[in-house]
Design a protein around this motif. Structure first.
Motif, short mmCIF file in Angstrom:
data_model
loop_
_atom_site.label_atom_id
_atom_site.label_comp_id
_atom_site.label_asym_id
_atom_site.label_seq_id
_atom_site.Cartn_x
_atom_site.Cartn_y
_atom_site.Cartn_z
N ASP A 1 0.84 -1.21 0.00
CA ASP A 1 0.00 0.00 0.00
C ASP A 1 0.87 1.26 0.00
OD1 ASP A 1 -2.44 -1.32 -0.01
OD2 ASP A 1 -2.65 -1.29 2.17
N ASN A 2 1.91 1.26 0.84
CA ASN A 2 2.78 2.43 0.94
C ASN A 2 3.47 2.73 -0.40
OD1 ASN A 2 2.14 2.74 3.64
ND2 ASN A 2 3.96 1.68 4.37
N SER B 1 2.45 1.73 -3.43
CA SER B 1 1.42 2.12 -4.39
C SER B 1 0.96 3.55 -4.16
CB SER B 1 0.24 1.15 -4.31
OG SER B 1 -0.75 1.48 -5.24
N ASP B 2 0.79 3.93 -2.89
CA ASP B 2 0.34 5.29 -2.56
C ASP B 2 1.37 6.34 -2.97
OD1 ASP B 2 -1.96 4.25 -1.49
OD2 ASP B 2 -1.33 4.43 0.60
#
Length: 371
Positions: free
Chosen positions: A96-97, A99-100
């Motif tokens: 997630d990190n 991708s964000d």
């Protein structure tokens, strides 16, 4: 035998260029390696401290040249960047990190060395089993990234995990046979997970320390669907010079441009059919080591005045027919750069500019062939 060039192995949506004949040409993604924040760093006296994964991601995401940015990162699967035994939730959080930050994940470096998860690929049965355990660890994390969606291309990088060539030379034939046997088992594990392994050609890895020994090892494994070669411009330059294998040198000091071209073509013609992962880099003809990392080809900034390589021109040799070998992205490797260089935003803009030039030159060659 060398692998054959067939149809592309993957069908991954990418940015594309519209050709005059109406066809669309996919363009390779541009990635930055995260391990320069770790390799050659440490807490011992005289060493620079590691740079965190978060900081390396921020530096990568901030780079911009004419509105273009890096597309992703290639990751090192060991502390302090990644816990190789992280649970699924932790891996998803990491994905997630990334991708964000607007980045994807490409190739992954398996923790195959003594002192991490693995051990020597030419060691005893216990050492070789630890090597295979590290490949399993890497495949598991790769699969979690794939399931998340942050990773849709790339390979898992390995080497013999045997620093230096002295031990290998005691019985070169038997030791290469042992490495090949370990690599075969590792390739089977990767295939079972839907992954491919790329063996990094670098003068510090036993049995992989010259272009000829690397080729012999790849042919001994003979599993081109599951195990190929990772070419790095800086490391393969030292292959030409025969640094750890003078008997395999293709160039001598004071070579001419014509001699360089002939030597480079000889090397790439042999190793390119096996190449499934590619590192853009620069080399000044020197070797360099730091911390626990043995001396190997010295990485330099792309605009280093002492750089020996025309990066764009040399990349073309390796990238010919790259798509047919499943290469979806290019990665910059600035391994063992000083922290002051890594922390300078201008470093990453200069690198990104060079990466764009390599990609565009490759795209233009394909465009001309399809026009």
């Amino acid at each position: 035998m060398a692998p054959s060039n067939g149809e592309p192995l993957f069908d991954v949506p990418r940015d594309s260029r519209q050709l005059a004949n109406g066809r669309e040409l996919a363009m390779m993604k541009l990635h930055n390696a995260m391990w320069p924040g770790l390799v050659g760093k440490g807490t011992d006296e005289g060493l620079e401290p590691p740079i965190s994964l978060d900081r390396m991601i921020d530096l990568t995401a901030a780079a911009e040249v004419d509105g273009q940015r890096f597309d992703g990162i290639d990751c090192f699967l060991f502390h302090p960047h990644t816990d190789p035994y992280a649970d699924d939730d932790a891996i998803r959080s990491l994905a997630d990190n990334i991708s964000d930050s607007g980045l994807a994940v490409g190739s992954l470096v398996a923790p195959i060395w003594p002192g991490t998860v693995g051990d020597s690929a030419m060691g005893d049965a216990e050492q070789r089993e630890r090597f295979l355990s590290a490949v399993k660890v890497a495949c598991r994390i790769a699969n979690r990234f794939n399931e998340h969606g942050v990773r849709r291309y790339g390979v898992i990088r390995i080497d013999s995990a045997e620093f230096g060539v002295d031990a290998w030379r005691k019985d070169a034939v038997a030791n290469t046979k042992s490495i090949a046997a370990t690599f075969k088992e590792a390739a089977k594990i990767a295939a079972d997970h839907g992954e491919r392994l790329a063996a990094e050609g670098e003068i510090c890895w036993a049995g992989m320390h010259s272009w000829k020994d690397m080729l012999n090892l790849l042919e001994a494994v003979d599993m081109p669907e599951s195990l190929g070669f990772q070419a790095d411009l800086a490391h393969t330059y030292l292959y030409l010079m025969g640094y750890n294998a003078p008997e395999h040198a293709l160039l001598g000091e004071g070579y001419s441009e014509e001699e360089f071209d002939a030597a480079y073509e000889t090397m790439t013609d042999q190793l390119r059919p096996w190449t499934i992962d590619f590192h853009v880099a620069q080399n000044d003809g020197q070797v360099h080591g730091a911390g626990s990392h043995d001396k190997t080809g010295k990485h330099c900034p792309p605009d280093d005045p002492n750089g020996k390589l025309d990066i764009v021109r040399c990349s073309k040799y390796w990238l010919k027919d790259a798509e047919s070998r499943g290469i979806e992205h290019l990665c910059w490797d600035g391994c063992m750069f000083p922290n002051s260089t890594l922390e300078d935003p201008n470093t990453w803009n200069t690198i990104l500019k060079t990466m764009i030039e390599v990609r565009d030159a490759h795209t233009n060659e394909i465009s001309e062939g399809l026009a």
